[in-house]
Design an enzyme around this catalytic site. Structure first.
Site, mmCIF file in Angstrom:
data_model
loop_
_atom_site.group_PDB
_atom_site.id
_atom_site.type_symbol
_atom_site.label_atom_id
_atom_site.label_comp_id
_atom_site.label_asym_id
_atom_site.label_seq_id
_atom_site.Cartn_x
_atom_site.Cartn_y
_atom_site.Cartn_z
ATOM 1 N N HIS A 73 0.825 -1.214 0.000
ATOM 2 C CA HIS A 73 0.000 0.000 0.000
ATOM 3 C C HIS A 73 0.856 1.260 0.000
ATOM 4 O O HIS A 73 1.181 1.808 1.056
ATOM 5 C CB HIS A 73 -0.896 -0.045 1.250
ATOM 6 C CG HIS A 73 -2.036 0.900 1.230
ATOM 7 N ND1 HIS A 73 -3.275 0.585 1.718
ATOM 8 C CD2 HIS A 73 -2.133 2.180 0.785
ATOM 9 C CE1 HIS A 73 -4.085 1.630 1.586
ATOM 10 N NE2 HIS A 73 -3.407 2.609 1.023
ATOM 11 N N LEU A 103 2.154 6.706 -4.691
ATOM 12 C CA LEU A 103 3.112 7.518 -5.436
ATOM 13 C C LEU A 103 2.205 8.534 -6.121
ATOM 14 O O LEU A 103 1.054 8.232 -6.378
ATOM 15 C CB LEU A 103 3.886 6.640 -6.423
ATOM 16 C CG LEU A 103 4.608 5.447 -5.760
ATOM 17 C CD1 LEU A 103 5.207 4.520 -6.793
ATOM 18 C CD2 LEU A 103 5.684 5.944 -4.802
ATOM 19 N N ASP A 123 -8.734 2.646 -3.170
ATOM 20 C CA ASP A 123 -8.259 3.222 -1.905
ATOM 21 C C ASP A 123 -8.284 4.747 -1.879
ATOM 22 O O ASP A 123 -7.928 5.419 -2.836
ATOM 23 C CB ASP A 123 -6.848 2.756 -1.597
ATOM 24 C CG ASP A 123 -6.400 3.275 -0.246
ATOM 25 O OD1 ASP A 123 -6.916 2.767 0.757
ATOM 26 O OD2 ASP A 123 -5.594 4.217 -0.202
ATOM 27 N N HIS A 175 -5.568 -1.127 5.659
ATOM 28 C CA HIS A 175 -5.395 -0.343 6.905
ATOM 29 C C HIS A 175 -6.489 -0.522 7.964
ATOM 30 O O HIS A 175 -7.247 0.407 8.268
ATOM 31 C CB HIS A 175 -5.208 1.147 6.610
ATOM 32 C CG HIS A 175 -6.059 1.738 5.527
ATOM 33 N ND1 HIS A 175 -7.413 1.583 5.459
ATOM 34 C CD2 HIS A 175 -5.718 2.502 4.456
ATOM 35 C CE1 HIS A 175 -7.882 2.229 4.402
ATOM 36 N NE2 HIS A 175 -6.873 2.799 3.772
ATOM 37 N N ASP A 193 0.806 2.529 3.756
ATOM 38 C CA ASP A 193 -0.098 3.623 3.360
ATOM 39 C C ASP A 193 0.695 4.932 3.239
ATOM 40 O O ASP A 193 0.197 6.014 3.609
ATOM 41 C CB ASP A 193 -1.272 3.771 4.313
ATOM 42 C CG ASP A 193 -2.425 4.577 3.691
ATOM 43 O OD1 ASP A 193 -2.304 4.994 2.520
ATOM 44 O OD2 ASP A 193 -3.432 4.781 4.379
HETATM 45 O O1 DOR Z 1 -4.708 9.119 4.695
HETATM 46 C C1 DOR Z 1 -4.897 8.669 3.573
HETATM 47 N N1 DOR Z 1 -4.295 9.194 2.502
HETATM 48 N N2 DOR Z 1 -5.736 7.653 3.411
HETATM 49 C C2 DOR Z 1 -6.119 7.227 2.212
HETATM 50 O O2 DOR Z 1 -6.868 6.305 2.138
HETATM 51 C C3 DOR Z 1 -5.640 7.895 1.001
HETATM 52 C C4 DOR Z 1 -4.367 8.538 1.243
HETATM 53 C C5 DOR Z 1 -3.961 9.488 0.153
HETATM 54 O O3 DOR Z 1 -4.040 9.134 -1.019
HETATM 55 O O4 DOR Z 1 -3.484 10.580 0.484
#
Ligand code: DOR
Length: 431
Positions: A58, A61, A152, A233, A306
């Site tokens: 996860h 980029l 996501d 997550h 993440d």
């Molecule tokens: O905190 C997060 N940032 N959770 C997500 O599901 C997406 C991610 C993002 O792309 O910034």
């Protein structure tokens, strides 16, 4: 022919050995050092633990679309320094990775960077819109061979769409990685765990049930369709309970937890620092404790970063207006070492399982997460278990600075990363 000799390595707790790599493949393990090198490159691993190369299920980029926050090259560099040999690049770019061409483009940019295997994740729905399935089959059959699909950042909240997606990917052994969050229960403004503190701070709350109700629905859909579900997550004790039940029933479900949800708690929001704004939100200590236990006992299969880089002008705002997310590629191994190994909850073989073997299996990457044995590709992460690192967000190779670990001291650090026999990073720098 290229050759690399790793000397005195502790193979995930199995005692000191030398590992000889030729042309990217492990060709000998044992007491080789004494035979002398024949022009081999030598990596001294005395006192280090060697793990199969880390795999991140996860990673965000930001290329294409937000190259000011991260590019495939800068994210690859951060990943290599963090001990990763493969990372899955989430689909919420601009444009979204919802076609075969878009996925192939990410694969090619990853190969051009050449520091880590960048594996594209495909969107479940077109444009992450939630209602029409993306080109799942075409993405899978493309050169990118997409196997993991995720919207996501958004939840596939329409049960009918989720059911169809699960049915569709089953045909080719794919998996849907769900950002579990009921948008009606969470509400459009939600930005903090719903509880006494969010009320006091005046921040719109986000109840744990918004996650748990979707996970409960999805494991039933996975059971009904016989498909593979992955829960991204996981952040609450209630979700852990549902996962435990589903696994006991034989439902084909796997789950990941982030390093930040294993350590950081909702009370960090008291200062309204947007660094700690993340989706799903930081939760209370009871949830953190349940996540640690679930990771140790196998209910949660993997740690995934993440990694969510954001440019200053998106993150440095009033809390309610700031972007969600925190960087994590460079610190994840140290956090896991500190919270899981130092405390005795996991040994290094356990870390290999949750940060390499299980993620590689979930993502269907046959050349990653392999046991360290003759004939396996030499994807390796060398860890110094006793190194103390004080995190400095300014030293990061990521383009973004939204680092929640800044100033913290953690025990255990990546010493070097080897991708197919080539040392990609050593001591926090690219080689
Ligand atoms: O905190 C997060 N940032 N959770 C997500 O599901 C997406 C991610 C993002 O792309 O910034």
């Amino acid at each position: 022919m290229s050759a690399l000799l790793v000397t005195g390595a502790d193979l995930a707790g199995a005692g000191a050995q030398d590992v000889l790599v030729e042309d990217g493949v492990i060709v000998e393990i044992g007491s080789i050092g004494a035979k002398g090198s024949r022009g081999w490159d030598v990596l001294d691993a005395d006192g280090l633990v060697v793990l199969p190369g880390l795999v991140d299920l996860h990673t965000h980029l930001r290329e294409p679309g937000r190259e000011d926050a991260e590019t495939i090259a800068s994210g690859s560099a951060a990943a290599a320094v963090g001990g990763f040999t493969a990372i899955l690049a989430m689909a919420n770019t601009s444009p979204v990775t919802d076609t075969a061409e878009a996925a192939e483009r990410i694969l090619d940019l990853g190969r051009a960077a050449g520091l880590v295997d960048v594996v594209p994740v495909g969107a479940v729905t077109k444009g992450l819109g939630g209602d029409e399935l993306a080109e799942l089959g075409l993405m899978h059959r493309s050169r990118a061979g997409v196997t993991v699909f995720s919207d996501d950042g958004r939840c596939v909240h329409d049960a009918r769409v989720m059911r169809r997606a699960l049915e569709y990917v089953r045909a080719f052994g794919g998996v849907v990685s769900q950002h579990a969050q009921d948008p009606h229960l969470a509400g459009p403004q939600a930005c903090a765990h719903e509880g006494e503190l969010s009320g006091r701070l005046g921040l719109p709350g986000w109840p744990g049930i918004a996650e748990e109700s979707i996970v409960a629905r999805d494991v039933m859909l996975a059971r009904h369709t016989g498909s593979r579900l992955h829960v991204a997550h996981v952040s609450t004790a209630g979700t852990v309970e549902v996962l435990r039940w589903a696994k006991a029933q034989g439902v084909s479900v796997t789950a990941e937890v982030t390093p930040h949800h294993l350590v950081l708690t909702t009370d960090l929001l008291a200062g309204y620092d947007p660094t700690f704004k993340v989706n799903p939100p930081l939760r209370p200590q009871e949830d953190v404790d349940a996540l640690r236990e679930a990771l140790a006992d196998g209910t949660i299969d993997a740690v995934a970063t993440d990694h969510a880089p954001h440019a200053r002008h998106d993150k440095e705002h009033a809390f309610v207006d700031a972007a969600f997310g925190m960087v994590g590629l460079e610190t994840s191994l140290s956090v896991v070492s500190d919270v899981m190994v130092r405390s005795g909850r996991l040994d290094w073989a356990g870390v290999a399982r949750i940060m390499s073997q299980n993620p590689a299996r979930i993502a269907g990457l046959p050349n990653h997460g392999r046991a360290l044995e003759v004939g396996a590709p030499a994807n390796l992460t060398l860890v110094d278990p006793s190194a103390e690192v004080t995190v400095d967000r300014g030293a990061s190779l990521s383009l973004s600075r939204n680092n929640p670990w800044h100033g913290r001291t953690l025990q255990g650090a990546v010493h070097a990363t080897v991708l197919r026999g080539r040392v990609t990073a050593q001591k926090g720098a690219l080689t």
